[in-house]
Design a protein around this motif. Sequence first.
Motif, PDB file in Angstrom:
ATOM      1  N   VAL A 174     -39.122-111.526 -36.116  1.00  0.00           N
ATOM      2  CA  VAL A 174     -38.287-110.513 -36.768  1.00  0.00           C
ATOM      3  C   VAL A 174     -38.896-109.134 -36.563  1.00  0.00           C
ATOM      4  O   VAL A 174     -38.185-108.144 -36.292  1.00  0.00           O
ATOM      5  CB  VAL A 174     -38.129-110.820 -38.270  1.00  0.00           C
ATOM      6  CG1 VAL A 174     -37.498-109.643 -39.006  1.00  0.00           C
ATOM      7  CG2 VAL A 174     -37.282-112.068 -38.461  1.00  0.00           C
ATOM      8  N   GLY A 175     -40.222-109.028 -36.670  1.00  0.00           N
ATOM      9  CA  GLY A 175     -40.893-107.758 -36.454  1.00  0.00           C
ATOM     10  C   GLY A 175     -40.661-107.229 -35.051  1.00  0.00           C
ATOM     11  O   GLY A 175     -40.429-106.029 -34.857  1.00  0.00           O
ATOM     12  N   ILE A 176     -40.729-108.121 -34.071  1.00  0.00           N
ATOM     13  CA  ILE A 176     -40.438-107.722 -32.686  1.00  0.00           C
ATOM     14  C   ILE A 176     -39.031-107.162 -32.579  1.00  0.00           C
ATOM     15  O   ILE A 176     -38.789-106.099 -31.983  1.00  0.00           O
ATOM     16  CB  ILE A 176     -40.597-108.926 -31.738  1.00  0.00           C
ATOM     17  CG1 ILE A 176     -42.069-109.313 -31.595  1.00  0.00           C
ATOM     18  CG2 ILE A 176     -39.989-108.630 -30.369  1.00  0.00           C
ATOM     19  CD1 ILE A 176     -42.911-108.283 -30.872  1.00  0.00           C
ATOM     20  N   ASN A 177     -38.060-107.869 -33.155  1.00  0.00           N
ATOM     21  CA  ASN A 177     -36.668-107.440 -33.063  1.00  0.00           C
ATOM     22  C   ASN A 177     -36.441-106.117 -33.781  1.00  0.00           C
ATOM     23  O   ASN A 177     -35.685-105.251 -33.320  1.00  0.00           O
ATOM     24  CB  ASN A 177     -35.754-108.517 -33.641  1.00  0.00           C
ATOM     25  CG  ASN A 177     -34.329-108.396 -33.149  1.00  0.00           C
ATOM     26  OD1 ASN A 177     -34.081-107.998 -32.006  1.00  0.00           O
ATOM     27  ND2 ASN A 177     -33.368-108.738 -33.987  1.00  0.00           N
ATOM     28  N   TRP A 178     -37.095-105.949 -34.921  1.00  0.00           N
ATOM     29  CA  TRP A 178     -36.963-104.700 -35.681  1.00  0.00           C
ATOM     30  C   TRP A 178     -37.471-103.520 -34.837  1.00  0.00           C
ATOM     31  O   TRP A 178     -36.850-102.456 -34.778  1.00  0.00           O
ATOM     32  CB  TRP A 178     -37.760-104.815 -36.977  1.00  0.00           C
ATOM     33  CG  TRP A 178     -37.255-103.945 -38.077  1.00  0.00           C
ATOM     34  CD1 TRP A 178     -37.639-102.660 -38.350  1.00  0.00           C
ATOM     35  CD2 TRP A 178     -36.272-104.287 -39.064  1.00  0.00           C
ATOM     36  NE1 TRP A 178     -36.967-102.185 -39.449  1.00  0.00           N
ATOM     37  CE2 TRP A 178     -36.118-103.170 -39.910  1.00  0.00           C
ATOM     38  CE3 TRP A 178     -35.523-105.426 -39.318  1.00  0.00           C
ATOM     39  CZ2 TRP A 178     -35.238-103.152 -40.988  1.00  0.00           C
ATOM     40  CZ3 TRP A 178     -34.649-105.422 -40.391  1.00  0.00           C
ATOM     41  CH2 TRP A 178     -34.502-104.304 -41.211  1.00  0.00           C
ATOM     42  N   TYR A 179     -38.595-103.758 -34.195  1.00  0.00           N
ATOM     43  CA  TYR A 179     -39.167-102.709 -33.333  1.00  0.00           C
ATOM     44  C   TYR A 179     -38.255-102.440 -32.139  1.00  0.00           C
ATOM     45  O   TYR A 179     -37.992-101.272 -31.809  1.00  0.00           O
ATOM     46  CB  TYR A 179     -40.551-103.138 -32.862  1.00  0.00           C
ATOM     47  CG  TYR A 179     -41.216-102.131 -31.955  1.00  0.00           C
ATOM     48  CD1 TYR A 179     -41.714-100.926 -32.466  1.00  0.00           C
ATOM     49  CD2 TYR A 179     -41.348-102.384 -30.590  1.00  0.00           C
ATOM     50  CE1 TYR A 179     -42.325 -99.995 -31.631  1.00  0.00           C
ATOM     51  CE2 TYR A 179     -41.964-101.460 -29.750  1.00  0.00           C
ATOM     52  CZ  TYR A 179     -42.444-100.265 -30.279  1.00  0.00           C
ATOM     53  OH  TYR A 179     -43.039 -99.340 -29.452  1.00  0.00           O
ATOM     54  N   LEU A 180     -37.747-103.490 -31.509  1.00  0.00           N
ATOM     55  CA  LEU A 180     -36.860-103.321 -30.358  1.00  0.00           C
ATOM     56  C   LEU A 180     -35.604-102.538 -30.750  1.00  0.00           C
ATOM     57  O   LEU A 180     -35.194-101.611 -30.042  1.00  0.00           O
ATOM     58  CB  LEU A 180     -36.456-104.684 -29.788  1.00  0.00           C
ATOM     59  CG  LEU A 180     -37.511-105.433 -28.978  1.00  0.00           C
ATOM     60  CD1 LEU A 180     -37.049-106.863 -28.689  1.00  0.00           C
ATOM     61  CD2 LEU A 180     -37.814-104.708 -27.668  1.00  0.00           C
ATOM     62  N   CYS A 187     -37.188 -98.891 -30.087  1.00  0.00           N
ATOM     63  CA  CYS A 187     -36.923 -98.861 -28.639  1.00  0.00           C
ATOM     64  C   CYS A 187     -35.432 -98.741 -28.323  1.00  0.00           C
ATOM     65  O   CYS A 187     -35.076 -98.473 -27.178  1.00  0.00           O
ATOM     66  CB  CYS A 187     -37.459-100.135 -27.985  1.00  0.00           C
ATOM     67  SG  CYS A 187     -39.232-100.377 -28.173  1.00  0.00           S
ATOM     68  N   HIS A 188     -34.585 -98.978 -29.317  1.00  0.00           N
ATOM     69  CA  HIS A 188     -33.126 -98.981 -29.128  1.00  0.00           C
ATOM     70  C   HIS A 188     -32.722-100.002 -28.055  1.00  0.00           C
ATOM     71  O   HIS A 188     -31.972 -99.700 -27.129  1.00  0.00           O
ATOM     72  CB  HIS A 188     -32.616 -97.580 -28.771  1.00  0.00           C
ATOM     73  CG  HIS A 188     -33.126 -96.511 -29.688  1.00  0.00           C
ATOM     74  ND1 HIS A 188     -33.114 -96.651 -31.062  1.00  0.00           N
ATOM     75  CD2 HIS A 188     -33.689 -95.300 -29.436  1.00  0.00           C
ATOM     76  CE1 HIS A 188     -33.644 -95.571 -31.624  1.00  0.00           C
ATOM     77  NE2 HIS A 188     -33.991 -94.739 -30.665  1.00  0.00           N
ATOM     78  N   ASN A 226     -33.724-112.855 -34.774  1.00  0.00           N
ATOM     79  CA  ASN A 226     -32.859-112.459 -35.886  1.00  0.00           C
ATOM     80  C   ASN A 226     -33.221-113.144 -37.199  1.00  0.00           C
ATOM     81  O   ASN A 226     -32.467-113.056 -38.171  1.00  0.00           O
ATOM     82  CB  ASN A 226     -31.401-112.717 -35.519  1.00  0.00           C
ATOM     83  CG  ASN A 226     -30.870-111.677 -34.548  1.00  0.00           C
ATOM     84  OD1 ASN A 226     -30.483-110.581 -34.932  1.00  0.00           O
ATOM     85  ND2 ASN A 226     -30.898-112.011 -33.257  1.00  0.00           N
ATOM     86  N   GLY A 227     -34.357-113.814 -37.214  1.00  0.00           N
ATOM     87  CA  GLY A 227     -34.891-114.328 -38.473  1.00  0.00           C
ATOM     88  C   GLY A 227     -34.312-115.633 -38.951  1.00  0.00           C
ATOM     89  O   GLY A 227     -34.550-116.034 -40.098  1.00  0.00           O
ATOM     90  N   VAL A 228     -33.557-116.327 -38.099  1.00  0.00           N
ATOM     91  CA  VAL A 228     -33.033-117.633 -38.495  1.00  0.00           C
ATOM     92  C   VAL A 228     -34.202-118.596 -38.691  1.00  0.00           C
ATOM     93  O   VAL A 228     -35.074-118.715 -37.819  1.00  0.00           O
ATOM     94  CB  VAL A 228     -32.053-118.172 -37.429  1.00  0.00           C
ATOM     95  CG1 VAL A 228     -31.706-119.640 -37.698  1.00  0.00           C
ATOM     96  CG2 VAL A 228     -30.796-117.317 -37.379  1.00  0.00           C
ATOM     97  N   ASN A 229     -34.218-119.280 -39.819  1.00  0.00           N
ATOM     98  CA  ASN A 229     -35.294-120.251 -40.044  1.00  0.00           C
ATOM     99  C   ASN A 229     -34.773-121.640 -40.397  1.00  0.00           C
ATOM    100  O   ASN A 229     -35.558-122.551 -40.680  1.00  0.00           O
ATOM    101  CB  ASN A 229     -36.260-119.754 -41.126  1.00  0.00           C
ATOM    102  CG  ASN A 229     -35.637-119.690 -42.512  1.00  0.00           C
ATOM    103  OD1 ASN A 229     -34.420-119.842 -42.678  1.00  0.00           O
ATOM    104  ND2 ASN A 229     -36.462-119.461 -43.521  1.00  0.00           N
TER     105      ASN A 229
END
Length: 710
Positions: free
Chosen positions: A73-79, A83-84, A146-149
């Motif tokens: 999730v952290g990676i996706n938030w940063y992307l 990074c847009h 997207n954080g699906v668990n």
Amino acid sequence: MRKLTCLLLLLLPIQLLAQQFDAVKALVKRRAPWLSNHIVFEPLKNTSSEIVELQTIKNKLVIHASGANAAAVGINWYLKYYCHRSISHMGDNMSPVFPIPNVNKKVTVQAAAKYRYALNYCTYNYTMSFYSWPDWERELDWMALNGVNTMLTVEGMEAVWQNTLRKIGYTENEINSFIVGPAYTAWWLMGNIEGWGGPMPQSQIDNRKLIQQKMMKRMQELGIQPVLQGFYGMVPSSLKNKSKAHIIDQGTWGAFKRPDILDPTDPEFSRIAGIYYSEIQKLYGKNIHFFAGDPFHEGGKTEGVDLKKAGTAIQASMQNYYPASTWVLQGWQDNPKQAMLDGLDKSKVLVQELFGEFTNNWEKRKAYDNTPFIWCSVNNFGERPGVYGKLQRFADEVYRARKSTYSNYLKGVGIMPEGINNNPPDYDLMLELGWRQEHVDTRSWIDKYALYRYGKSNGHASNAWQGFLQTIYQSLPGYQEGAGESIFCARPALKVKSISSWGTLTRNYDTVAFANAVKEFAKAAPALKNSATYKIDLINMVRQLLANKGTLTFNEMVTAYNSKNLQTFNAASAKFLHMIRLTDDLLNTDQYFRLNTYLKQAIDNGNTAEEKANNLKNELMQITYWGENVRTEDNLHEYAYKEWAGLMDSYYLPRWESYFDYLRSNLQGKNVQEPDYFSWERKWVDDNQKLNPEKPQRPLLEVVDEILSM
């Protein structure tokens, strides 16, 4: 030696903590290789919640996370927000960013939902029938980002059933007549059909088993819990001829013979359930904590069954083989039945408020009588095309449930689309709500979405998305199963209320305002011409606009026919057919919208000639007449219709042409018979189980300009 051993023992926990992020590192290398050397992962210790922290330290993005799922999730938030960049089911925007942006002040993202759930049974067929391992690998990467668990995982249930039925004396032919084809497993597992689209070749059953095993291994590494199919009493309708147990004939589901239900209170139930769960353990292991399965789904017969005792028995068998596991139930129509809930240990139940965009059963049924539940949206039915989603309602209702009397029972959010290759903002927002505590204002959120969707700020695109939010993505009250449908794909008739039996032609938004938003969106083309996601969205929005215009032209044709005005009828019908051809030209500009793309996927998914042939037939049946050959129960045709290049001009166009010829003959006083579409559709499927010849592509903006000028 003793000192070395002690040192190794001390280092072991550190090594294990570091290894928990190996799968996330591999994910980054697959999806954003330009970023992989700039990230450092560190475990967050002593945290009771799922949390991730982002900060740039010494020119490295340092991600402190409570686990692999939070790290993704952290990676996706940063992307997305630095990074847009983003990936989606409708194209990716993942070109390299250099230098990578700094996160100067620590950013903390904390889970607001215990469970972030994904997938409907139907998604496995309307989108995923012919997924290969690379397709699933990409899907799981998207889920983790997207954080699906918690995710429904039923790719390989055929092998479980095959082994179970062998153990209770079924022959191979009898098993083959029960297991369905690869495009119909959802409705088989839900107890609606048996045998249709089969037999599934043994090679395919074996391959699906191997894929499920790979999926579950990867999911464990990414912090995603699999939800497998539990045993709830579904048995072949032939079992009553072999057993003296109390078996309830479930009758039909439309034109289809349903599997039967073995009474869960009958002693035979626990025996077969034991075999079933033992086979799951052999194939997929014991580390499974969630099982799905809804007895008496969509009209099943319950006469002669003590539902309370039945629920108790189903849960008891599940707990016997998988202690402390959770039974996941769909909150759909009258499911789960209250009498069955009364017999359950509710601490081991999770109900999905399935159709949250229109229902509030969680409130009406008082948290399903104080049962843990998650708020979900379906949004799409049949993977039918159409731009649609009640974005603000998603945000409002999840927030309202969190602040309600039943907040203690709200355990998460979920996406439950019947098809997922559509409407990316719907799924992005729904899953972000699992990581956002605040009440989201979608007017602000959609601006950020447009930025990470296309990679750079553009005033035309931003203005257009605000227009889309007020039209196709608005949140008006009222019941509706998915987007307004396209008249081009209707089975021809003078009176057409819907294309699929439960859909609608109604546009409950301002179509003029939507048209203006599409024109504004098209103005972004010079600046965003190199964006693959912009191209896909432009095609999709203009396709929707043309479908809206098509309804007006259809109405002109009907009026002309009813007034017996042959000249006006000819003009309107010719214009309507031109619109279908123009839709085909538009869709042909990108492989995402081509029939051949999905036929090739079906072919490539087959490992033998037998598999390839059956895959093709399954695919074409599903997207046209769906299944069965009973004229009096022909309600599923067009349920999964598609607007795809190659389908528009080879299927919908000739079907309408034959109808217009029939109407024209009537106006000319000729006595001709109306075309038999029921037979024509089945013959078309039989005759078209092959790739279509590729057509020359017109320039996209040329086609767009022609449509916008109509």
